[in-house]
Design an enzyme around this catalytic site. Structure first.
Site, PDB file in Angstrom:
ATOM      1  N   ASN A   1     -28.837  71.916 -14.145  1.00 47.16           N
ATOM      2  CA  ASN A   1     -28.704  73.142 -14.935  1.00 47.16           C
ATOM      3  C   ASN A   1     -29.336  74.374 -14.278  1.00 47.16           C
ATOM      4  O   ASN A   1     -28.859  75.480 -14.471  1.00 47.16           O
ATOM      5  CB  ASN A   1     -29.234  72.932 -16.363  1.00 47.16           C
ATOM      6  CG  ASN A   1     -30.678  72.520 -16.395  1.00 47.16           C
ATOM      7  OD1 ASN A   1     -31.216  72.035 -15.395  1.00 47.16           O
ATOM      8  ND2 ASN A   1     -31.319  72.698 -17.528  1.00 47.16           N
TER       9      ASN A   1
ATOM     10  N   GLU B   1     -40.123  65.971 -15.735  1.00 46.48           N
ATOM     11  CA  GLU B   1     -39.675  67.051 -16.631  1.00 46.48           C
ATOM     12  C   GLU B   1     -38.389  66.567 -17.262  1.00 46.48           C
ATOM     13  O   GLU B   1     -37.330  66.591 -16.630  1.00 46.48           O
ATOM     14  CB  GLU B   1     -39.417  68.328 -15.821  1.00 46.48           C
ATOM     15  CG  GLU B   1     -40.650  68.943 -15.194  1.00 46.48           C
ATOM     16  CD  GLU B   1     -41.595  69.565 -16.205  1.00 46.48           C
ATOM     17  OE1 GLU B   1     -41.211  69.690 -17.385  1.00 46.48           O
ATOM     18  OE2 GLU B   1     -42.728  69.905 -15.822  1.00 46.48           O
TER      19      GLU B   1
ATOM     20  N   GLU C   1     -45.349  71.608 -14.449  1.00 41.82           N
ATOM     21  CA  GLU C   1     -44.952  72.463 -13.340  1.00 41.82           C
ATOM     22  C   GLU C   1     -45.505  73.847 -13.649  1.00 41.82           C
ATOM     23  O   GLU C   1     -45.823  74.157 -14.801  1.00 41.82           O
ATOM     24  CB  GLU C   1     -43.427  72.507 -13.217  1.00 41.82           C
ATOM     25  CG  GLU C   1     -42.888  71.157 -12.794  1.00 41.82           C
ATOM     26  CD  GLU C   1     -41.448  71.165 -12.338  1.00 41.82           C
ATOM     27  OE1 GLU C   1     -40.631  71.827 -12.990  1.00 41.82           O
ATOM     28  OE2 GLU C   1     -41.155  70.487 -11.330  1.00 41.82           O
TER      29      GLU C   1
ATOM     30  N   CYS D   1     -33.194  72.544 -21.059  1.00 48.39           N
ATOM     31  CA  CYS D   1     -33.991  71.421 -21.575  1.00 48.39           C
ATOM     32  C   CYS D   1     -34.866  71.815 -22.750  1.00 48.39           C
ATOM     33  O   CYS D   1     -35.052  71.054 -23.690  1.00 48.39           O
ATOM     34  CB  CYS D   1     -34.846  70.861 -20.449  1.00 48.39           C
ATOM     35  SG  CYS D   1     -35.816  72.130 -19.630  1.00 48.39           S
TER      36      CYS D   1
HETATM   37  P1  NDP Z   1     -30.133  63.178 -14.771  1.00 51.46           P
HETATM   38  O1  NDP Z   1     -31.318  62.457 -15.287  1.00 51.46           O
HETATM   39  O2  NDP Z   1     -28.823  62.547 -14.964  1.00 51.46           O
HETATM   40  O3  NDP Z   1     -30.281  63.463 -13.211  1.00 51.46           O
HETATM   41  C1  NDP Z   1     -31.407  64.128 -12.681  1.00 51.46           C
HETATM   42  C2  NDP Z   1     -31.514  63.814 -11.193  1.00 51.46           C
HETATM   43  O4  NDP Z   1     -31.950  62.467 -11.003  1.00 51.46           O
HETATM   44  C3  NDP Z   1     -30.208  63.938 -10.438  1.00 51.46           C
HETATM   45  O5  NDP Z   1     -30.464  64.445  -9.153  1.00 51.46           O
HETATM   46  C4  NDP Z   1     -29.742  62.496 -10.383  1.00 51.46           C
HETATM   47  O6  NDP Z   1     -28.847  62.275  -9.331  1.00 51.46           O
HETATM   48  C5  NDP Z   1     -31.057  61.790 -10.138  1.00 51.46           C
HETATM   49  N1  NDP Z   1     -31.075  60.389 -10.521  1.00 51.46           N
HETATM   50  C6  NDP Z   1     -30.334  59.760 -11.467  1.00 51.46           C
HETATM   51  N2  NDP Z   1     -30.707  58.466 -11.577  1.00 51.46           N
HETATM   52  C7  NDP Z   1     -31.710  58.271 -10.676  1.00 51.46           C
HETATM   53  C8  NDP Z   1     -32.519  57.149 -10.309  1.00 51.46           C
HETATM   54  N3  NDP Z   1     -32.394  55.968 -10.898  1.00 51.46           N
HETATM   55  N4  NDP Z   1     -33.454  57.312  -9.343  1.00 51.46           N
HETATM   56  C9  NDP Z   1     -33.633  58.517  -8.756  1.00 51.46           C
HETATM   57  N5  NDP Z   1     -32.888  59.609  -9.054  1.00 51.46           N
HETATM   58  C10 NDP Z   1     -31.950  59.491 -10.011  1.00 51.46           C
HETATM   59  O7  NDP Z   1     -30.207  64.620 -15.445  1.00 51.46           O
HETATM   60  P2  NDP Z   1     -29.097  65.748 -15.448  1.00 51.46           P
HETATM   61  O8  NDP Z   1     -28.851  66.202 -14.058  1.00 51.46           O
HETATM   62  O9  NDP Z   1     -27.960  65.271 -16.275  1.00 51.46           O
HETATM   63  O10 NDP Z   1     -29.849  66.943 -16.208  1.00 51.46           O
HETATM   64  C11 NDP Z   1     -29.870  67.064 -17.583  1.00 51.46           C
HETATM   65  C12 NDP Z   1     -31.178  66.530 -18.147  1.00 51.46           C
HETATM   66  O11 NDP Z   1     -32.267  67.135 -17.502  1.00 51.46           O
HETATM   67  C13 NDP Z   1     -31.333  66.841 -19.623  1.00 51.46           C
HETATM   68  O12 NDP Z   1     -31.847  65.717 -20.307  1.00 51.46           O
HETATM   69  C14 NDP Z   1     -32.353  67.965 -19.619  1.00 51.46           C
HETATM   70  O13 NDP Z   1     -33.086  68.072 -20.805  1.00 51.46           O
HETATM   71  C15 NDP Z   1     -33.204  67.581 -18.457  1.00 51.46           C
HETATM   72  N6  NDP Z   1     -33.915  68.750 -17.951  1.00 51.46           N
HETATM   73  C16 NDP Z   1     -35.272  68.820 -18.128  1.00 51.46           C
HETATM   74  C17 NDP Z   1     -35.968  69.942 -17.724  1.00 51.46           C
HETATM   75  C18 NDP Z   1     -37.434  70.034 -17.895  1.00 51.46           C
HETATM   76  O14 NDP Z   1     -38.039  70.842 -17.217  1.00 51.46           O
HETATM   77  N7  NDP Z   1     -38.053  69.268 -18.771  1.00 51.46           N
HETATM   78  C19 NDP Z   1     -35.276  71.096 -17.130  1.00 51.46           C
HETATM   79  C20 NDP Z   1     -33.866  70.882 -16.934  1.00 51.46           C
HETATM   80  C21 NDP Z   1     -33.221  69.750 -17.357  1.00 51.46           C
HETATM   81  P3  NDP Z   1     -27.265  62.526  -9.616  1.00 51.46           P
HETATM   82  O15 NDP Z   1     -27.099  63.831 -10.258  1.00 51.46           O
HETATM   83  O16 NDP Z   1     -26.695  62.510  -8.291  1.00 51.46           O
HETATM   84  O17 NDP Z   1     -26.870  61.399 -10.500  1.00 51.46           O
END
Ligand code: NDP
Length: 692
Positions: A357, A454, A666, A488
């Protein structure tokens, strides 16, 4: 001879017997291809093979036994081919391909074999023994496909995609046969299936899948070395390509990072600060092209990316540049004979894994404290938004960062896991979903890595009856519809005091109705596209569920397809009234433009309801009563809170969640704790008095 005894001949017989049986089966397949199921008889097979009918009956019993053996032979051949193709392969996408290739191999996908298969299929529903063979063969194919797909997409989607692939294989056979084998040959049939699988995978990769459907030609692969495209979710166009990093690439990155880190950590804080400041300046000077890239990659309106994404990254680099110069341990007076001190040292090589995002902002928020403290960072962006992190890597190099100190590796969860499980990586900072957080933490535990998580949220915003109404409405809008609701910290549970709810909703709905949905590159657009078709379907599904559960949709909630918007994934911001705390739209993170409004009457009641969630990322309060504001905030279970505002995130304030929303912080000085380790040093100033 029944079928049972046929099998025993098959396994225990002399080689010559097996050869004869095999020849008769081949003759049967010829016959099926030429005269079909009805025309194929024992006598006819005997005649073709130049043997007596009795000999055929000796081997196969009756016609059913013969055809059953022929069908088994065909099915076994495909299974054997699939097995031998699968044996050397471990990556899931390649295993799916092996099944496709085995089924549609040139030796299978020809007129003779194909027509024989069709002859059997025609009988499967009537002949029980054939049905058994068919179902074993189907089950095996489905289970191989499903177990490979389980590694790429969630289980329910793996199940249905496995069924789709199997149906496509059957369908392509049928079409080819019905067209007299003119419509497709083996190569084009395999190409068709390969493309189908890549496209479906692309759309289905959980909430990561972007740009599914026939309009978007992104070729998804999870194998090292292969490249994949990043697609603009507003129009389906390819924005760029990147290569997937596998174990070899990740290991090389770690080695380069170790070399670079030694050099980087040896600089003074002031020298590191200078590089970070130069990088911040470069980011600011390239705000326009970077914001455009970010808008194309994410579908967010340019009016947002121009003022938030790049700028926030630059702010963060500047803030941590200042801290780099003032990193310090402590001096401890231990009396006249000794003193102690602590050294704040870098961890070494650390990993950052980003969500889709805020791709560039997330990369900066992780890189800035890591580098300020003298670490090297290997960063994996989300597969859906891989491009801006590469620009950041270029900017760092241009600013004078030693090679290897900030590197981007691309790929899917598999690449992320190569980082989280790597023994030479000392820490992982993830931004992502709660489920991913758990997986990352569990992987990191194997090498006792420090983690910052996060994660997701379902935050509350509480509007008391003394709040300044227009400010509260503005706050609710900021808390729900920025980045099409894909934020998020969004407060998607808006608790409004009953006394002002009608007036609040009246103003809110008017302002939502005036929001401009459109091409994200148009500076006037306020609501852009959601990240993928898959994600849009999830959001629309929640909206439908909200209505089914009795919430009243006041505005929006529909897909917008006017003009060119039909090529992208646009959803009109939705406001639900008459929500209950137990509804799915109120309990679960939707990550889309869906606001739930809930009425309350009493302060204690609303605090309890606001806290009744597993999440704890953020919270907000609108009230003019200062005492109440601080009293309520103190009781809310959330890591990041706002009073009379929402979703503003200055770098000076730590950001992060409690409960299932995450660990660590962070931004702010707090981040330094997560990127350094303390060394305690005791210094003796006198003689050593030993009792021995
Ligand atoms: P995901 O959890 O699907 O993916 C996050 C990252 O982790 C991606 O780069 C993904 O790779 C990678 N990933 C997925 N599975 C694994 C694993 N088993 N081991 C290591 N890396 C992995 O999140 P989204 O990208 O869908 O983002 C949306 C989510 O993020 C929402 O829940 C949102 O609330 C949260 N978010 C939280 C924030 C915060 O600061 N608290 C800020 C922004 C978002 P790939 O994409 O290639 O699958």
């Amino acid at each position: 001879m029944n079928n049972q005894s046929t099998t025993s001949v098959e396994t225990a017989g002399e080689p010559i017997e097996e050869t004869r049986r095999g020849q008769l089966i081949e003759v049967t397949i010829d016959s099926l291809a030429e005269v079909g199921y009805v025309g194929t008889t024992l006598a006819q097979i005997a005649n073709r093979a130049g043997v007596s009918t009795g000999l055929v009956a000796h081997y196969f019993g009756d016609k059913d036994g013969l055809l059953d053996a022929a069908f088994r032979s065909l099915a076994r051949r495909v299974s054997d081919h699939a097995r031998s193709r699968l044996r050397p392969i471990s990556t899931p996408r390649a295993r799916i391909q092996a099944v496709i290739d085995a089924n549609l191999a040139p030796e299978e996908f020809d007129q003779r074999t194909g027509t024989a298969w069709l002859a059997f299929w025609g009988q499967v529903l009537q002949v029980k023994s054939l049905r058994r063979v068919q179902s074993v063969y189907q089950r095996r194919t489905l289970s191989t496909l499903k177990s490979a797909l389980n590694k790429l997409v969630p289980p329910e989607q793996a199940q249905s995609l496995a069924a789709m692939i199997a149906s496509m294989i059957d369908g392509v056979w049928l079409r080819a046969a019905l067209s007299g084998w003119r419509e497709a040959d083996s190569a084009s049939a395999r190409a068709l299936l390969t493309e189908f699988v890549d496209r479906r995978l692309q759309g289905l990769r959980a909430d990561h899948g972007r740009a599914a459907g026939t309009a978007h030609p992104k070729s998804v692969s999870v194998e090292a070395g292969e490249r994949f495209a990043s697609i603009n979710p507003a129009n389906g166009e390819v924005v760029g390509y990147v290569n997937v990093a596998g174990a070899k690439e990740v290991n090389a990155a770690v080695r380069a990072a170790q070399r670079g880190q030694a050099q980087w950590a040896a600089l003074t804080g002031a020298e590191r600060a200078r590089v970070l400041r130069r990088a911040a300046q470069l980011l600011r000077s390239r705000n326009q092209p970077l914001a455009e890239l970010e808008t194309k990659d994410t579908g967010k309106p340019i009016q947002e990316t121009l003022v938030v994404d790049v700028i926030s990254g630059a702010d963060c680099l500047e803030y941590f540049a200042s801290l780099a110069q003032s990193l310090a341990g402590e001096h401890l007076d231990l009396g006249p004979q000794a003193f102690g001190y602590t050294r704040r040292e870098p961890l070494g090589v650390v990993a950052g894994i980003g969500a889709w995002n805020y791709p560039l902002q997330i990369a900066c928020w992780k890189a800035a404290p890591a580098l300020a403290c003298g670490n090297a960072m290997i960063f994996k962006p989300a597969e859906l938004t891989p491009l801006s992190a590469v620009k950041l890597e270029e900017i760092f190099l241009e600013a004078g960062l030693p090679a290897g100190v900030f590197q981007v590796v691309q790929g899917f969860a598999e690449t992320g896991r190569l980082l989280t499980t790597h023994p030479d990586i000392r820490k992982v900072s993830l931004t992502g979903e709660v489920g991913t957080g758990k997986a990352v933490m569990s992987d990191a535990a194997q090498t006792l890595k420090n983690v910052t998580l996060e994660l997701g949220g379902k935050s509350p915003l509480i509007v008391f009856d003394d709040a300044k109404l227009d400010n509260a409405v503005s706050g609710a809008l900021l808390a729900n519809f920025y980045s099409s609701g894909q934020v998020c910290s969004n407060a998607t549970r808006v608790f409004v005091h009953s006394a002002i709810k009608a007036a609040f909703l009246d103003r809110l709905v008017k302002r939502v109705g005036a929001m401009r949905i459109g091409d994200p590159m148009d500076p006037a657009t306020q609501v852009g596209a959601l990240i993928s078709e898959q994600h849009m379907q999830k959001v629309l599904g929640y909206i439908a569920r909200g209505r089914a559960e009795g919430a009243r949709l006041l505005i929006g909630g529909n897909r917008v397809t006017s003009g060119n918007l039909a090529r992208g994934y646009f959803v009109a911001p939705a406001v639900f009234d008459e929500c209950r705390d137990d509804m799915a739209i109120v309990r679960e993170e939707i990550f889309g433009p869906v606001m739930s409004v809930l009425a309350f009457d009493d302060e204690a009641e609303v605090i309890e309801r606001a806290n009744a969630t597993e999440f704890g990322l953020a919270a907000g309060v609108f009230t003019n009563d200062l005492t109440r504001a601080h009293r309520v905030i103190a009781k809310l279970e959330a890591g990041t809170c706002w009073i009379n505002h929402y979703n503003v995130t200055p770098i000076e304030l730590p950001f992060g969640g409690v409960k299932m929303s995450g660990l660590g912080r962070e931004n702010g000085r707090a981040a330094i704790e997560h990127y350094t380790r303390l060394k305690s040093v005791y210094v003796a100033m006198g003689d050593v008095d030993a009792p021995y």
